[in-house]
Design a protein around this motif. Structure first.
Motif, PDB file in Angstrom:
ATOM      1  N   LEU A 170     -17.398 -18.326 -21.360  1.00 23.94           N
ATOM      2  CA  LEU A 170     -17.128 -18.340 -19.859  1.00 23.94           C
ATOM      3  C   LEU A 170     -15.848 -17.744 -19.440  1.00 23.94           C
ATOM      4  N   ALA A 171     -14.712 -18.089 -20.416  1.00 17.83           N
ATOM      5  CA  ALA A 171     -13.326 -17.480 -20.042  1.00 17.83           C
ATOM      6  C   ALA A 171     -13.333 -15.723 -20.232  1.00 17.83           C
ATOM      7  N   PHE A 172     -14.240 -15.365 -21.240  1.00 19.49           N
ATOM      8  CA  PHE A 172     -14.288 -13.945 -21.534  1.00 19.49           C
ATOM      9  C   PHE A 172     -14.865 -13.223 -20.344  1.00 19.49           C
ATOM     10  N   PHE A 173     -16.175 -13.810 -20.000  1.00 19.78           N
ATOM     11  CA  PHE A 173     -17.064 -13.211 -18.821  1.00 19.78           C
ATOM     12  C   PHE A 173     -16.006 -13.282 -17.429  1.00 19.78           C
ATOM     13  N   VAL A 174     -15.407 -14.386 -17.280  1.00 17.55           N
ATOM     14  CA  VAL A 174     -14.351 -14.418 -15.882  1.00 17.55           C
ATOM     15  C   VAL A 174     -13.522 -13.338 -16.045  1.00 17.55           C
ATOM     16  N   ARG A 175     -12.703 -13.214 -17.168  1.00 19.44           N
ATOM     17  CA  ARG A 175     -11.632 -12.313 -17.217  1.00 19.44           C
ATOM     18  C   ARG A 175     -12.339 -10.795 -16.690  1.00 19.44           C
ATOM     19  N   ARG A 176     -13.550 -10.340 -17.431  1.00 17.02           N
ATOM     20  CA  ARG A 176     -14.163  -9.261 -17.267  1.00 17.02           C
ATOM     21  C   ARG A 176     -14.896  -8.911 -16.014  1.00 17.02           C
ATOM     22  N   PHE A 177     -15.654  -9.772 -15.327  1.00 10.03           N
ATOM     23  CA  PHE A 177     -16.244  -9.645 -14.436  1.00 10.03           C
ATOM     24  C   PHE A 177     -16.002 -10.611 -13.204  1.00 10.03           C
ATOM     25  N   ASP A 178     -15.063 -11.393 -13.062  1.00  8.22           N
ATOM     26  CA  ASP A 178     -14.733 -12.393 -12.337  1.00  8.22           C
ATOM     27  C   ASP A 178     -15.990 -13.365 -12.268  1.00  8.22           C
ATOM     28  N   LYS A 179     -15.662 -14.363 -11.375  1.00  7.20           N
ATOM     29  CA  LYS A 179     -16.829 -15.579 -11.523  1.00  7.20           C
ATOM     30  C   LYS A 179     -18.096 -15.152 -11.039  1.00  7.20           C
ATOM     31  N   LYS A 180     -18.144 -14.493  -9.862  1.00  9.20           N
ATOM     32  CA  LYS A 180     -19.371 -14.004  -9.373  1.00  9.20           C
ATOM     33  C   LYS A 180     -20.282 -13.155 -10.299  1.00  9.20           C
ATOM     34  N   GLY A 181     -19.447 -12.305 -10.860  1.00  8.65           N
ATOM     35  CA  GLY A 181     -20.016 -11.412 -12.093  1.00  8.65           C
ATOM     36  C   GLY A 181     -20.577 -12.294 -13.103  1.00  8.65           C
ATOM     37  N   ALA A 182     -19.951 -13.255 -13.607  1.00 11.45           N
ATOM     38  CA  ALA A 182     -20.671 -13.937 -14.478  1.00 11.45           C
ATOM     39  C   ALA A 182     -21.609 -14.626 -14.134  1.00 11.45           C
ATOM     40  N   ILE A 183     -21.752 -15.123 -13.102  1.00 13.74           N
ATOM     41  CA  ILE A 183     -23.234 -15.726 -12.427  1.00 13.74           C
ATOM     42  C   ILE A 183     -24.169 -14.769 -12.584  1.00 13.74           C
ATOM     43  N   TYR A 184     -23.952 -13.418 -12.057  1.00  9.07           N
ATOM     44  CA  TYR A 184     -25.320 -12.626 -11.907  1.00  9.07           C
ATOM     45  C   TYR A 184     -25.735 -12.448 -13.334  1.00  9.07           C
ATOM     46  N   ILE A 185     -24.825 -12.209 -14.534  1.00  8.18           N
ATOM     47  CA  ILE A 185     -25.375 -12.013 -16.027  1.00  8.18           C
ATOM     48  C   ILE A 185     -25.915 -13.133 -16.381  1.00  8.18           C
ATOM     49  N   ALA A 186     -25.443 -14.462 -16.095  1.00  3.65           N
ATOM     50  CA  ALA A 186     -26.098 -15.638 -16.684  1.00  3.65           C
ATOM     51  C   ALA A 186     -27.560 -15.900 -16.162  1.00  3.65           C
ATOM     52  N   VAL A 187     -27.469 -15.795 -14.884  1.00  8.63           N
ATOM     53  CA  VAL A 187     -28.966 -15.864 -14.098  1.00  8.63           C
ATOM     54  C   VAL A 187     -29.937 -14.801 -14.567  1.00  8.63           C
ATOM     55  N   THR A 188     -29.410 -13.472 -14.555  1.00  6.19           N
ATOM     56  CA  THR A 188     -30.333 -12.544 -15.326  1.00  6.19           C
ATOM     57  C   THR A 188     -30.921 -12.860 -16.441  1.00  6.19           C
ATOM     58  N   GLY A 189     -29.880 -13.212 -17.574  1.00  6.79           N
ATOM     59  CA  GLY A 189     -30.603 -13.560 -18.816  1.00  6.79           C
ATOM     60  C   GLY A 189     -31.411 -14.686 -18.896  1.00  6.79           C
ATOM     61  N   SER A 190     -31.098 -15.608 -18.130  1.00  7.90           N
ATOM     62  CA  SER A 190     -31.857 -16.920 -18.274  1.00  7.90           C
ATOM     63  C   SER A 190     -33.288 -16.933 -17.906  1.00  7.90           C
ATOM     64  N   VAL A 191     -33.458 -16.158 -16.640  1.00  5.40           N
ATOM     65  CA  VAL A 191     -34.736 -15.951 -16.099  1.00  5.40           C
ATOM     66  C   VAL A 191     -35.443 -14.917 -17.029  1.00  5.40           C
ATOM     67  N   LEU A 192     -34.896 -14.245 -17.619  1.00  3.61           N
ATOM     68  CA  LEU A 192     -35.714 -13.161 -18.489  1.00  3.61           C
ATOM     69  C   LEU A 192     -36.323 -14.051 -19.584  1.00  3.61           C
ATOM     70  N   CYS A 193     -35.498 -14.761 -20.261  1.00  2.00           N
ATOM     71  CA  CYS A 193     -35.921 -15.465 -21.378  1.00  2.00           C
ATOM     72  C   CYS A 193     -37.313 -16.490 -21.166  1.00  2.00           C
ATOM     73  N   GLU A 194     -36.928 -17.222 -19.856  1.00  2.00           N
ATOM     74  CA  GLU A 194     -38.119 -18.133 -19.506  1.00  2.00           C
ATOM     75  C   GLU A 194     -39.231 -17.177 -19.269  1.00  2.00           C
ATOM     76  N   LEU A 195     -39.097 -16.131 -18.420  1.00  2.27           N
ATOM     77  CA  LEU A 195     -40.393 -15.470 -18.247  1.00  2.27           C
ATOM     78  C   LEU A 195     -41.182 -15.023 -19.354  1.00  2.27           C
ATOM     79  N   ILE A 196     -40.306 -14.545 -20.492  1.00  2.00           N
ATOM     80  CA  ILE A 196     -40.937 -13.922 -21.708  1.00  2.00           C
ATOM     81  C   ILE A 196     -41.749 -15.130 -22.161  1.00  2.00           C
ATOM     82  N   LEU A 197     -41.233 -16.301 -22.566  1.00  2.00           N
ATOM     83  CA  LEU A 197     -41.595 -17.794 -22.948  1.00  2.00           C
ATOM     84  C   LEU A 197     -43.001 -17.984 -22.135  1.00  2.00           C
ATOM     85  N   ALA A 198     -43.011 -17.947 -20.837  1.00  2.00           N
ATOM     86  CA  ALA A 198     -44.152 -18.147 -20.075  1.00  2.00           C
ATOM     87  C   ALA A 198     -45.308 -17.097 -20.643  1.00  2.00           C
ATOM     88  N   GLY A 199     -45.017 -15.562 -20.458  1.00  2.00           N
ATOM     89  CA  GLY A 199     -45.901 -14.708 -20.693  1.00  2.00           C
ATOM     90  C   GLY A 199     -46.451 -14.838 -22.198  1.00  2.00           C
TER      91      GLY A 199
END
Length: 629
Positions: free
Chosen positions: A317-346
């Motif tokens: 988390l500290a790395f992502f916040v330093r690079r992208f601030d907190k909102k940017g880290a949230i965008y990255i986290a949500v995008t990755g998580s959603v893709l993983c579960e959609l692949i499992l569903a498929g």
């Protein structure tokens, strides 16, 4: 107002953050095992309806949510020479651990129906009442512990990036304890020992009691260590500026926080993040057990993978916040998580991949004798000749009891008759194991209907004192997972071994989904610390515990709603309670679908709602400078 703290925010060493975060190990062992196993325990082992288990969790968590602001107000306004954080952490922590044990240890009194005059209270109602009471006690104690504990974290580190790092370490240790505790519990307490027959280890109440006792001891050790290390922060608070502790001041304080526009963003964001986390953490246990049908070791690996994923996300988390601030880290986290579960569903919901699917199996030609091969999954091979069970000539079959009426020549033999001194006069078949003529077989139980001379022997019949006069064979049985096959000759081509691709993909992708949650949960805590600092800059009053309590309120409301929704989701899927129930394929598929879809939907809702949140690092620094002028 002393503005030195705002102009020169304080941080602390990584080691100091780690010592503080030991408290998260106690929190993890209590809450993660409760949320992970309580629904399984009360539905599968004790037979409570899933909707009743969900209601019990909802009621207790709702009370927990209501009590949080009260505890925050009390802690902030405590004037005591021992300080206003650690005394509550000690009392709350001890009570929380004790009540946690009694969540699993249900006295026999509550497992039987109660007759009062002409009124009979069923055993299920008694269990439900006990569950509600113990939940209320557990959640009250947890509030007394966690609100001042969270506030202490706000105070020992006031640096913008340092807050993210501290909360990341706290969540990382939480997941480490989760990995070594609830995840490993599958292997230690629920290994699916084949000696239990058709009853799974998750359907045996004593296994949960053993787990609860072990985690109770470990949680107490972590609590004492954390309190020992944090004792240096025990500061006399008798001279602190407070907003007073009367009832009117409490409501004024809560109104002030709720009218603050900045924390409202965080409250709503946290609500949806935790909604997804609790739903998935509850439902995934049923996916492990009923859909994927994992054994104890596989459950430990898969469940542990979710914690490793979440722990890695928290520590990064500290790395992502330093690079992208907190909102940017949230965008990255949500995008990755959603893709993983959609692949499992498929993969799994469409049937493209089966839960037990393997690749690169080895084809064993007919006539091959298998030596020292460990099976990776249960399989049936009726054509096996089990060489290591060859029976020498002269062996006698003992203690034969018929399980169905049969005929011996012209004589009808009733069920339960012990057959003795029956001599075969021609070649026989007993389980398809070839036995030389003259062999006497001991303790042989038929697997399906066999012929012994003119006798038709039904399934499960034990043949006693039958002397074979020619070579015979035993039919192959289902061979359980991890059985070592030695000296087995096959009579037709068969497939063995292979890489369990379905298990591997499920574990990796589901763990990656939790990587995103490992970023979202601690980042929300650090965001609440930011808005608490903004209030402190504007007013000069420290309300860290009150802000932490309101944050906890949002968490508890989300948890309460999630527990209730999870119970009714199970009811909707057609899930049946009870220790001897086998779920239908349709019900299992629906549970799996909810697990794969609920988390991503909740995360997307959180992402949409937080996108207009105005606070970032430059915003905080600008406020500090403006206030100093």
């Amino acid at each position: 107002m002393d503005k030195s703290n705002e102009l020169n925010p304080q941080s602390c060493s990584t080691f100091e953050m780690t010592k503080y975060s030991l408290g998260a190990c106690t929190e993890s062992l209590v809450l993660n095992s409760f949320f992970g196993f309580s629904m399984l325990y009360y539905t599968k082992a004790l037979g409570l309806g899933p909707e009743m288990a969900g209601i019990a969790t909802f009621v207790a968590t709702l009370w927990d949510a209501i009590s949080d602001p009260v505890m925050g107000h009390i802690s902030d306004n405590t004037r005591n020479r021992f300080g206003k954080r650690l005394p509550y952490m000690f009392v709350g922590g001890v009570l929380m651990i004790i009540s946690f044990f009694f969540i699993w240890y249900v006295p026999d009194f509550f497992k039987t129906e109660l007759v009062i005059g002409s009124t009979t209270i069923s055993a299920m109602t008694m269990i439900f009442a006990y569950l509600v009471a113990m939940n209320l006690l557990l959640r009250t104690a947890y509030t007394v512990f966690v609100v001042p504990y969270t506030a202490l974290g706000f105070e020992i580190c006031t640096d913008y990036n340092g807050r993210s790092k501290l909360q990341g370490i706290r969540m990382g240790l939480n997941m480490a304890a989760n990995l070594l505790g609830p995840a490993t519990a599958w292997l230690i307490f629920f290994p699916n020992n084949p000696t239990t027959g058709e009853i799974k280890d998750t359907q045996i109440a004593q296994n949960y009691i053993n787990m609860g006792a072990a985690f109770t001891v470990a949680a107490f050790v972590f609590l004492l260590l954390m309190l020992f290390f944090m004792a240096k922060y025990m500061k006399d608070s008798r001279q602190d500026t407070t907003c007073h502790g009367n009832v009117g001041a409490f409501f004024t304080n809560m109104k002030e926080i709720l009218s603050d526009k900045y924390p409202r963003w965080v409250f709503v964001f946290m609500f949806f993040v935790l909604l997804g986390i609790v739903l998935v953490s509850t439902l995934q246990m049923f996916v492990f057990d009923d859909f994927m049908k994992l054994d104890g070791l596989q459950k430990t690996i898969t469940h542990g993978g979710t914690m490793v994923g979440m722990g890695i996300g928290s520590l990064s988390l500290a790395f992502f916040v330093r690079r992208f601030d907190k909102k940017g880290a949230i965008y990255i986290a949500v995008t990755g998580s959603v893709l993983c579960e959609l692949i499992l569903a498929g993969l799994f919901l469409t049937g493209f991949m089966k839960p037990d699917q393997v690749i690169w199996q080895k084809c064993v030609p007919a006539g091959t004798v298998i030596q020292e091969v460990v099976t990776a999954a249960d399989f049936m091979s009726p054509d096996l000749i089990i060489c290591q069970k060859s029976v020498p000539v002269g062996t006698v079959i003992q203690e034969v009891v018929t399980s169905a009426e049969q005929t011996l020549g012209d004589i009808t033999i009733p069920v339960g008759t012990v057959m003795a001194d029956v001599k075969t006069t021609d070649e026989q078949k007993v389980r398809n194991i070839t036995i030389p003529v003259g062999t006497i077989i001991t303790d042989v139980k038929t697997k399906d209907e066999q012929r012994v001379g003119d006798i038709s022997v039904p399934d499960e019949t034990v043949i006693a004192n039958v002397k074979a006069t020619t070579e015979q064979t035993f039919e192959g049985n289902t061979i359980p997972v991890e059985t070592v096959i030695t000296g087995v000759e096959i009579t037709t081509d068969m497939m063995i071994g292979g890489i369990p691709i379905a298990f591997i993909l499920f574990t990796l992708l589901h763990g990656a989904y939790w990587f995103g949650n490992g970023i979202l949960l601690p980042i929300a805590v650090s965001m609440m610390a930011d808005v608490s600092e903004i209030h402190k800059i504007e007013t000069g009053v420290n309300k860290d515990a009150s802000y932490a309590a309101m944050f906890s309120l949002a968490m508890k409301i989300s948890t309460a709603v999630s527990g209730l929704v999870a119970g009714y989701c199970l009811l909707w899927t057609g899930f049946q309670s009870g220790a001897d129930v086998v779920q239908t394929p349709e019900s299992v598929w629906r549970v799996c679908a909810l697990t794969f879809v609920a988390g991503p939907l909740a995360q997307l809702a959180a992402l949409i709602l937080i996108r207009r949140y105005p606070v970032d690092q430059s915003f905080i620094e600008k406020m500090r400078l403006e206030t100093a002028e």
